[in-house]
Design an enzyme around this catalytic site. Structure first.
Site, PDB file in Angstrom:
ATOM      1  N   ARG A  10       0.812  -1.226   0.000  1.00  0.00           N
ATOM      2  CA  ARG A  10       0.000   0.000   0.000  1.00  0.00           C
ATOM      3  C   ARG A  10       0.843   1.272   0.000  1.00  0.00           C
ATOM      4  O   ARG A  10       0.332   2.360  -0.178  1.00  0.00           O
ATOM      5  CB  ARG A  10      -0.912   0.022   1.238  1.00  0.00           C
ATOM      6  CG  ARG A  10      -1.924  -1.089   1.250  1.00  0.00           C
ATOM      7  CD  ARG A  10      -2.617  -1.168   2.592  1.00  0.00           C
ATOM      8  NE  ARG A  10      -3.569  -0.108   2.797  1.00  0.00           N
ATOM      9  CZ  ARG A  10      -3.481   0.830   3.724  1.00  0.00           C
ATOM     10  NH1 ARG A  10      -2.476   0.852   4.552  1.00  0.00           N
ATOM     11  NH2 ARG A  10      -4.405   1.751   3.834  1.00  0.00           N
ATOM     12  N   GLN A  73       8.260  -2.811   1.988  1.00  0.00           N
ATOM     13  CA  GLN A  73       7.931  -2.251   3.298  1.00  0.00           C
ATOM     14  C   GLN A  73       9.024  -1.329   3.843  1.00  0.00           C
ATOM     15  O   GLN A  73       8.771  -0.505   4.693  1.00  0.00           O
ATOM     16  CB  GLN A  73       7.659  -3.401   4.277  1.00  0.00           C
ATOM     17  CG  GLN A  73       7.195  -2.994   5.652  1.00  0.00           C
ATOM     18  CD  GLN A  73       5.818  -2.319   5.635  1.00  0.00           C
ATOM     19  OE1 GLN A  73       4.939  -2.732   4.881  1.00  0.00           O
ATOM     20  NE2 GLN A  73       5.644  -1.273   6.422  1.00  0.00           N
ATOM     21  N   ARG A 102      21.225  -4.968   0.308  1.00  0.00           N
ATOM     22  CA  ARG A 102      21.841  -4.826  -1.024  1.00  0.00           C
ATOM     23  C   ARG A 102      23.302  -5.230  -1.121  1.00  0.00           C
ATOM     24  O   ARG A 102      23.708  -5.877  -2.066  1.00  0.00           O
ATOM     25  CB  ARG A 102      21.750  -3.368  -1.489  1.00  0.00           C
ATOM     26  CG  ARG A 102      20.512  -3.065  -2.252  1.00  0.00           C
ATOM     27  CD  ARG A 102      20.550  -1.642  -2.749  1.00  0.00           C
ATOM     28  NE  ARG A 102      19.196  -1.146  -2.841  1.00  0.00           N
ATOM     29  CZ  ARG A 102      18.833   0.121  -2.641  1.00  0.00           C
ATOM     30  NH1 ARG A 102      19.748   1.038  -2.340  1.00  0.00           N
ATOM     31  NH2 ARG A 102      17.585   0.463  -2.759  1.00  0.00           N
ATOM     32  N   CYS A 135      17.591   3.991  -6.613  1.00  0.00           N
ATOM     33  CA  CYS A 135      16.883   4.495  -7.801  1.00  0.00           C
ATOM     34  C   CYS A 135      17.812   5.229  -8.768  1.00  0.00           C
ATOM     35  O   CYS A 135      17.744   5.025  -9.985  1.00  0.00           O
ATOM     36  CB  CYS A 135      15.749   5.419  -7.378  1.00  0.00           C
ATOM     37  SG  CYS A 135      16.217   6.581  -6.092  1.00  0.00           S
ATOM     38  N   GLN A 162      17.510  15.162  -7.987  1.00  0.00           N
ATOM     39  CA  GLN A 162      16.598  14.113  -7.524  1.00  0.00           C
ATOM     40  C   GLN A 162      15.260  14.651  -7.022  1.00  0.00           C
ATOM     41  O   GLN A 162      15.199  15.675  -6.339  1.00  0.00           O
ATOM     42  CB  GLN A 162      17.299  13.273  -6.455  1.00  0.00           C
ATOM     43  CG  GLN A 162      18.489  12.531  -7.043  1.00  0.00           C
ATOM     44  CD  GLN A 162      19.211  11.607  -6.087  1.00  0.00           C
ATOM     45  OE1 GLN A 162      20.424  11.547  -6.100  1.00  0.00           O
ATOM     46  NE2 GLN A 162      18.490  10.857  -5.280  1.00  0.00           N
ATOM     47  N   GLY A 166      11.831  10.526  -3.902  1.00  0.00           N
ATOM     48  CA  GLY A 166      12.925   9.709  -3.359  1.00  0.00           C
ATOM     49  C   GLY A 166      13.002   9.819  -1.848  1.00  0.00           C
ATOM     50  O   GLY A 166      13.511   8.930  -1.168  1.00  0.00           O
ATOM     51  N   ARG A 267      18.818  17.353  -4.216  1.00  0.00           N
ATOM     52  CA  ARG A 267      17.346  17.274  -4.238  1.00  0.00           C
ATOM     53  C   ARG A 267      16.806  18.534  -4.907  1.00  0.00           C
ATOM     54  O   ARG A 267      17.218  19.653  -4.557  1.00  0.00           O
ATOM     55  CB  ARG A 267      16.829  17.194  -2.798  1.00  0.00           C
ATOM     56  CG  ARG A 267      15.329  16.965  -2.705  1.00  0.00           C
ATOM     57  CD  ARG A 267      14.924  15.533  -2.960  1.00  0.00           C
ATOM     58  NE  ARG A 267      15.408  14.637  -1.929  1.00  0.00           N
ATOM     59  CZ  ARG A 267      15.576  13.326  -2.123  1.00  0.00           C
ATOM     60  NH1 ARG A 267      15.293  12.766  -3.290  1.00  0.00           N
ATOM     61  NH2 ARG A 267      16.029  12.556  -1.159  1.00  0.00           N
ATOM     62  N   HIS A 274      13.931  11.410 -11.320  1.00  0.00           N
ATOM     63  CA  HIS A 274      15.313  11.796 -11.050  1.00  0.00           C
ATOM     64  C   HIS A 274      15.998  12.102 -12.377  1.00  0.00           C
ATOM     65  O   HIS A 274      15.813  11.374 -13.366  1.00  0.00           O
ATOM     66  CB  HIS A 274      16.068  10.652 -10.376  1.00  0.00           C
ATOM     67  CG  HIS A 274      15.726  10.445  -8.929  1.00  0.00           C
ATOM     68  ND1 HIS A 274      14.829  11.225  -8.233  1.00  0.00           N
ATOM     69  CD2 HIS A 274      16.206   9.534  -8.033  1.00  0.00           C
ATOM     70  CE1 HIS A 274      14.760  10.802  -6.973  1.00  0.00           C
ATOM     71  NE2 HIS A 274      15.581   9.771  -6.827  1.00  0.00           N
ATOM     72  N   GLN A 350      11.440   7.683 -10.946  1.00  0.00           N
ATOM     73  CA  GLN A 350      12.095   7.107  -9.774  1.00  0.00           C
ATOM     74  C   GLN A 350      11.288   5.959  -9.174  1.00  0.00           C
ATOM     75  O   GLN A 350      11.840   5.081  -8.526  1.00  0.00           O
ATOM     76  CB  GLN A 350      12.261   8.263  -8.774  1.00  0.00           C
ATOM     77  CG  GLN A 350      13.032   7.967  -7.528  1.00  0.00           C
ATOM     78  CD  GLN A 350      12.127   7.621  -6.380  1.00  0.00           C
ATOM     79  OE1 GLN A 350      10.969   8.051  -6.321  1.00  0.00           O
ATOM     80  NE2 GLN A 350      12.633   6.832  -5.454  1.00  0.00           N
TER      81      GLN A 350
HETATM   82  N1  HSE Z   1      17.618   7.552  -1.991  1.00  0.00           N
HETATM   83  C1  HSE Z   1      16.865   8.017  -3.113  1.00  0.00           C
HETATM   84  C2  HSE Z   1      16.465   9.451  -2.950  1.00  0.00           C
HETATM   85  C3  HSE Z   1      15.628   7.216  -3.346  1.00  0.00           C
HETATM   86  O1  HSE Z   1      16.520   9.943  -1.814  1.00  0.00           O
HETATM   87  O2  HSE Z   1      16.112  10.090  -3.924  1.00  0.00           O
HETATM   88  C4  HSE Z   1      15.704   5.748  -3.158  1.00  0.00           C
HETATM   89  O3  HSE Z   1      16.629   5.072  -3.952  1.00  0.00           O
END
Ligand code: HSE
Length: 370
Positions: A10, A73, A102, A135, A162, A166, A267, A274, A350
């Site tokens: 969800r 999740q 990962r 991403c 980004q 994200g 950001r 992105h 993304q």
């Molecule tokens: N860490 C990435 C971000 C998103 O903050 O844009 C997840 O991969």
């Protein structure tokens, strides 16, 4: 019939995964189950077929019945549930969109258009954990993975732009609230074409720096500004997001020794795409036409955008790419530094190739559908 549980279906990534699975009619050939940390007992989501009521995502007895668990999740859940489940003797497949596992030796980062060979080898050798990549890394490799695979990259920097997504759903809302507030406060100055631009500028800055400006999630204004810091800081001055660019890319490609990759992750006020500007030192002076062909032929989603203003501002932007699987690559040109230096720009959704799509496809690989 194999049993597959979906956990965290969800949330933002989970919902995009469900949408993609419905669109591709993926819910067949196995028994689907749904589990949640907050909705146990609720009706299963509408997937076009019956499924049992939602299970408790912390119920190890339920999880240990599963052949495959797909989780969106988040890392907190993975760190809590995965070790306990393994300890209980469960030996099914774990497909995870979060980063927690990962870099583990017994995990493969999945991006099958780029590393299908490594995925197949891992399945054959008994690896059970398949994890979606960061991403930014996945989107970069969808765009130019072929240059790496062919051994043409000596080093690379990626300067990222980004999107709010994200950082999470709350951050997306905060960005739009910030935009709304700026627009509202500018009110009359904006509708009056005679109003002084200095006054408008001062008004916007005053709104953004006011103590009641909503910055709870980002910690600072993003609308009308940018934030050159993503994720936690590391001891060497990088952010974790910048470190992932190096570590995950080299893991996905199986590079040993690793290729130097570095950059600054920023950001910006885009919603869910992105973008990245790459500088690449090639191992030799390859003609631009060959590079363009290599990129455009590398997978069915990559799209080379001709280097004209008209095409670039229409097709190489977050607004153009949101909600689409295509990976446009443009501004491809040799840089002033010499024939071995390549510059390019790419954009990707993304939540699609950056998160849900590699996970969706990994499930299909394990089910023998892809
Ligand atoms: N860490 C990435 C971000 C998103 O903050 O844009 C997840 O991969």
């Amino acid at each position: 019939m194999q049993k597959v549980a979906f956990v965290g279906y969800r949330g933002m990534v989970g919902s995009v995964l469900m949408e993609r699975m419905k669109a591709e009619k993926d819910f067949n050939g196995y028994e689907p189950f749904f589990a949640s940390t907050s909705q146990a007992g609720a009706k299963a989501p509408d997937i076009g077929r019956d499924a049992p009521p939602v299970a408790d995502a912390h119920d190890l007895d339920f999880l240990s019945e599963m052949d495959i668990i797909v989780t969106c999740q988040g890392s907190g859940y993975t760190q809590k549930v995965f070790p306990a489940l393994k300890q209980s003797g469960w030996n099914g497949y774990w497909i995870d969109a979060a980063s927690a596992l990962r870099m583990n030796d017994d995990s493969v980062i999945v991006l099958d258009p780029v590393n299908r060979d490594a995925i197949d080898k891992a399945i054959e050798s008994g690896i059970k954990n398949f994890i979606g990549g960061n991403c930014t890394v996945s989107l970069m490799l969808m765009a130019i993975g072929e240059l790496f695979r062919k051994g043409y990259v000596s080093w690379m920097t990626s300067m990222t732009y980004q999107a709010a997504s994200g950082a999470g759903a709350k951050n997306m809302r905060e960005l739009v609230s910030q935009m709304k507030k700026i627009g509202e406060q500018a009110g009359g100055l904006l509708s009056d074409p005679e109003a002084s631009i200095d006054e408008l500028d001062r008004n916007v800055l005053a709104t953004m720096t006011a103590t009641d400006f909503e910055t709870e999630n980002f910690g600072a204004p993003l609308a009308g500004s940018l934030l050159p810091w993503i994720d936690a800081g590391m001891e060497d001055g990088r952010t974790k997001e910048e470190w992932k660019g190096f570590a995950e890319t080299n893991k996905i490609l199986g590079n040993n020794p690793p290729i130097p990759i570095d950059g600054i992750c920023v950001r910006i006020g885009a919603m869910r795409c992105h973008s990245q500007a790459m500088t690449i030192k090639l191992t030799k002076d390859i003609p631009l036409e060959d590079i363009t062909q290599m990129i455009s032929g590398s997978n069915e989603w990559v799209e080379v955008i001709p280097n004209t203003k008209e095409r670039v501002i229409k097709e190489l932007t977050p607004a153009a790419v949101t909600g689409r699987l295509s990976i446009p690559v443009g501004r491809i040109r040799k840089l002033n530094m010499g024939g071995q230096y390549l510059g390019l720009f790419t954009v990707g959704d993304q939540l699609l190739w950056g998160a849900a799509e590699p996970v969706r496809r990994m499930l299909n690989i394990l089910l023998g559908k892809l």
